[in-house]
Design an enzyme around this catalytic site. Structure first.
Site, PDB file in Angstrom:
ATOM      1  N   ARG A   1      72.997  21.059 -10.328  1.00 45.42           N
ATOM      2  CA  ARG A   1      73.134  21.958 -10.702  1.00 45.42           C
ATOM      3  C   ARG A   1      73.491  22.900 -11.534  1.00 45.42           C
ATOM      4  O   ARG A   1      72.735  23.421 -12.036  1.00 45.42           O
ATOM      5  CB  ARG A   1      75.394  21.205 -11.059  1.00 45.42           C
ATOM      6  CG  ARG A   1      75.305  20.132 -10.377  1.00 45.42           C
ATOM      7  CD  ARG A   1      76.213  19.661 -10.494  1.00 45.42           C
ATOM      8  NE  ARG A   1      76.918  18.161 -10.043  1.00 45.42           N
ATOM      9  CZ  ARG A   1      77.764  16.992 -10.384  1.00 45.42           C
ATOM     10  NH1 ARG A   1      78.960  17.660 -11.308  1.00 45.42           N
ATOM     11  NH2 ARG A   1      77.964  16.532  -9.609  1.00 45.42           N
TER      12      ARG A   1
ATOM     13  N   ARG B   1      74.416  18.488 -20.491  1.00 47.24           N
ATOM     14  CA  ARG B   1      75.364  19.643 -19.236  1.00 47.24           C
ATOM     15  C   ARG B   1      73.698  19.919 -19.027  1.00 47.24           C
ATOM     16  O   ARG B   1      73.421  20.874 -19.244  1.00 47.24           O
ATOM     17  CB  ARG B   1      75.702  20.432 -19.416  1.00 47.24           C
ATOM     18  CG  ARG B   1      76.909  21.522 -17.971  1.00 47.24           C
ATOM     19  CD  ARG B   1      78.178  22.199 -19.225  1.00 47.24           C
ATOM     20  NE  ARG B   1      79.069  20.761 -19.492  1.00 47.24           N
ATOM     21  CZ  ARG B   1      79.886  20.496 -18.259  1.00 47.24           C
ATOM     22  NH1 ARG B   1      80.255  21.140 -17.218  1.00 47.24           N
ATOM     23  NH2 ARG B   1      80.879  20.790 -18.801  1.00 47.24           N
TER      24      ARG B   1
ATOM     25  N   GLU C   1      83.516  13.003 -19.950  1.00 44.42           N
ATOM     26  CA  GLU C   1      83.022  12.202 -18.806  1.00 44.42           C
ATOM     27  C   GLU C   1      82.073  11.115 -18.051  1.00 44.42           C
ATOM     28  O   GLU C   1      81.129  12.275 -18.526  1.00 44.42           O
ATOM     29  CB  GLU C   1      83.525  13.346 -17.673  1.00 44.42           C
ATOM     30  CG  GLU C   1      83.653  12.716 -16.397  1.00 44.42           C
ATOM     31  CD  GLU C   1      84.086  14.555 -15.606  1.00 44.42           C
ATOM     32  OE1 GLU C   1      84.361  15.240 -15.735  1.00 44.42           O
ATOM     33  OE2 GLU C   1      83.393  13.990 -14.338  1.00 44.42           O
TER      34      GLU C   1
ATOM     35  N   SER D   1      83.293  10.352 -12.361  1.00 46.98           N
ATOM     36  CA  SER D   1      84.548  10.617 -11.304  1.00 46.98           C
ATOM     37  C   SER D   1      84.982   9.929 -10.548  1.00 46.98           C
ATOM     38  O   SER D   1      83.892   9.980  -9.783  1.00 46.98           O
ATOM     39  CB  SER D   1      84.578  12.377 -11.077  1.00 46.98           C
ATOM     40  OG  SER D   1      86.113  12.655 -10.905  1.00 46.98           O
TER      41      SER D   1
ATOM     42  N   ARG E   1      74.142  11.296 -19.217  1.00 42.05           N
ATOM     43  CA  ARG E   1      74.810  10.710 -19.997  1.00 42.05           C
ATOM     44  C   ARG E   1      75.114   8.973 -20.559  1.00 42.05           C
ATOM     45  O   ARG E   1      75.823   9.189 -21.986  1.00 42.05           O
ATOM     46  CB  ARG E   1      76.520  11.245 -18.971  1.00 42.05           C
ATOM     47  CG  ARG E   1      76.562  13.164 -19.184  1.00 42.05           C
ATOM     48  CD  ARG E   1      78.046  12.761 -19.194  1.00 42.05           C
ATOM     49  NE  ARG E   1      78.076  14.448 -19.331  1.00 42.05           N
ATOM     50  CZ  ARG E   1      79.410  15.278 -18.318  1.00 42.05           C
ATOM     51  NH1 ARG E   1      80.302  14.933 -18.347  1.00 42.05           N
ATOM     52  NH2 ARG E   1      79.295  16.768 -18.054  1.00 42.05           N
TER      53      ARG E   1
END
Length: 426
Positions: free
Chosen positions: A261, A276, A348, A351, A390
């Site tokens: 990303r 991130r 988070e 999802s 994560r």
RNA sequence: GGAGGGAUGACGGAGCGGUUGAACGUGCCCGACUCGAAAUCGGGUAGGCGGGCAAAAACCCGUCUCGUGGGUUCAAAUCCCACUCCCUCCGCCA
């Protein structure tokens, strides 16, 4: 993508839904183009019909040895008119399509209305955040001291938001991937997929990343490939342009992939640690189901993802996203948020979304009901099970000990050569 | 990288300018036979868009679709060009 007929019948609902998602939208423009398109279509088809009838007549005359020169001359003029009509029609259709693919999916009625995450609803909690009798470290400090994460050298070799995993750190990452995939395959009925990490524009369009999120992705120069931002893209597109057998549904897949990303616009957010990254590993769950079952399937998808956190003894909560936080393609999304001591809160880690037939319509994925009948769009769902980087952060932070070591949860030990803890170098 | 072959419905596979939206086979659906099944026999079976049409379905009509995009032609699955993908051989390569 929504059905144009639905937009035609309920422009108010579509506009309201888009507004709730924070997407500006003028259905009147779409409806006007749609009306113009149908008008041109009728004209064009009338001319085409004239041509087809005349062609048959010409064929008959030639067969019977009669003269057809006059008819052919007449049809030359008609052909020219058809061509002009078709060009105008194609232009209108292009503009209509361009707008149509930007219309977001409708939120499910149960989704709470709200502008941002402050309106999300916490559905339930599991586990309790750890109480430390010492000052807990953030995973970036802990991991660096343990010699298992190296952010600095990754900055040198590649750039910001990349990480080297080393020794037990590399093993932990790899162990988590295997643990997660095994769990989903052996206990949740998934078929394992190892997908390509690059996908073409048609695939990214099918799952809804394009056209909206172009800037969020890395593009490979010189061809039509993007690095996948999630395995959702290749795995959902596995069945693009297919008609599945109704009796084969539901299909459950579990796929490990690296994800890439660009994180454009995230400058300054989560700059430290594994949270991130431009490249991270993820195990993704993807389901293809019959429409009437998709909301039940969403609940079981959340349970499957949550099972990973529970086996790893990580406290988490389940959050129902409000309309404003819902993604472009999703009708309903639950986030799983893991407790992170360094954030003094929940972050988070998964999802889980039901896209209903939104992706299936874009990607043209249908099924034929058992016993025959018309092919219908399937419903697609996906959820992280889980984001691996994560998860590493959560394990390091939640299972850290006073002496700076980290306890490996029992479920993971078979994947870590029996290792019970990661200790600092002497 | 070089040379050649190919892409047709759910699948296999014909067709190579004018009743071909597409033979034939398989699969699937309906029916007959059967106590039931198998086998056999008869029939059916693509999708998109639009119109009739008023909310949906059914039905009827039209139109488009034979990898994708363009071109030639009164007319293209069929001829021409470009692109994509697949296969075979040679070279290279993990």
């Amino acid at each position: 993508m929504l059905d144009l007929k639905f937009i035609r019948a309920h422009p108010d609902r579509v506009a309201a839904a888009a507004r709730a998602k924070g997407v500006p939208l003028e259905p009147e423009v779409i409806l006007a183009l749609d009306a113009r398109r149908r008008e041109l279509l009728v004209q064009t088809e009338t001319l085409r019909n004239q041509r087809n009838v005349a062609s048959e007549d010409i064929a008959r005359r030639k067969r019977e040895g009669q003269d057809a020169a006059a008819a052919i001359r007449e049809m030359q003029r008609v052909a020219a008119r058809i061509k002009a009509q078709e060009e105008e029609l194609a232009g209108v259709e292009r503009r209509l399509e361009e707008l149509l693919v930007q219309v977001p999916n409708l939120p499910h009625p149960e989704v709470p209305l709200g502008e941002d995450e402050s309106s999300n609803q916490v559905v339930r909690h599991w586990g309790t955040p750890p109480q430390f009798p010492f000052a807990p470290q953030a995973h970036w400090d802990l991991g660096t001291r343990l010699g298992i994460l190296d952010f600095e050298r990754a900055g040198k070799v590649t750039g910001a938001r990349f990480t080297f995993y080393r020794g037990a750190g590399a093993l932990l990452e790899r162990a988590l991937i295997n643990f997660m995939v095994d769990l989903h395959v052996t206990e949740h009925g998934c078929t394992e997929i190892f997908p390509p990490f690059l996908a073409n524009t048609a695939s990214l369009f099918g799952t809804g990343q394009l056209p909206k999120l172009r800037e969020e992705m890395f593009r490979v120069e010189g061809n039509d490939y993007f690095l996948i931002p999630t395995a959702e893209v290749p795995v959902t597109n596995l069945h693009r342009d297919e008609i599945l057998r109704g009796e084969d549904l539901p299909l459950y897949y579990a796929a490990y992939s690296a994800c890439f990303r660009a994180e454009a616009g995230a400058a300054g957010r989560d700059t430290r640690g594994l949270i991130r990254q431009h490249q991270f590993n993820k195990v993704e769950l993807v389901k293809f189901v019959r429409p009437e079952n998709s909301y039940r399937e969403l609940e079981s998808l959340v349970a499957d993802a949550a099972a990973v956190l529970e086996r790893l003894e990580l406290p988490y909560r389940v959050v129902l996203l409000c309309t404003g936080d819902l993604s472009f393609a999703s009708a309903k999304t639950y986030d799983l948020e893991v407790y992170l001591p360094s954030y003094q809160g929940y972050k988070e880690i998964s999802s889980c979304s039901n896209f209903e037939d939104f992706q299936a319509r874009r990607a043209n994925i249908r099924f034929r009901p058992a016993g025959g009948g018309k092919a219908e769009h399937v419903h697609t769902l996906n959820g992280s099970g889980l984001a691996v980087g994560r998860t590493v952060a959560a394990i390091l932070e939640n299972h850290q000990q006073a002496d700076g070591s980290v306890r490996i949860p029992a479920a993971l030990r078979p994947y870590m050569r029996g290792m019970e803890r990661i200790a600092p170098p002497c």
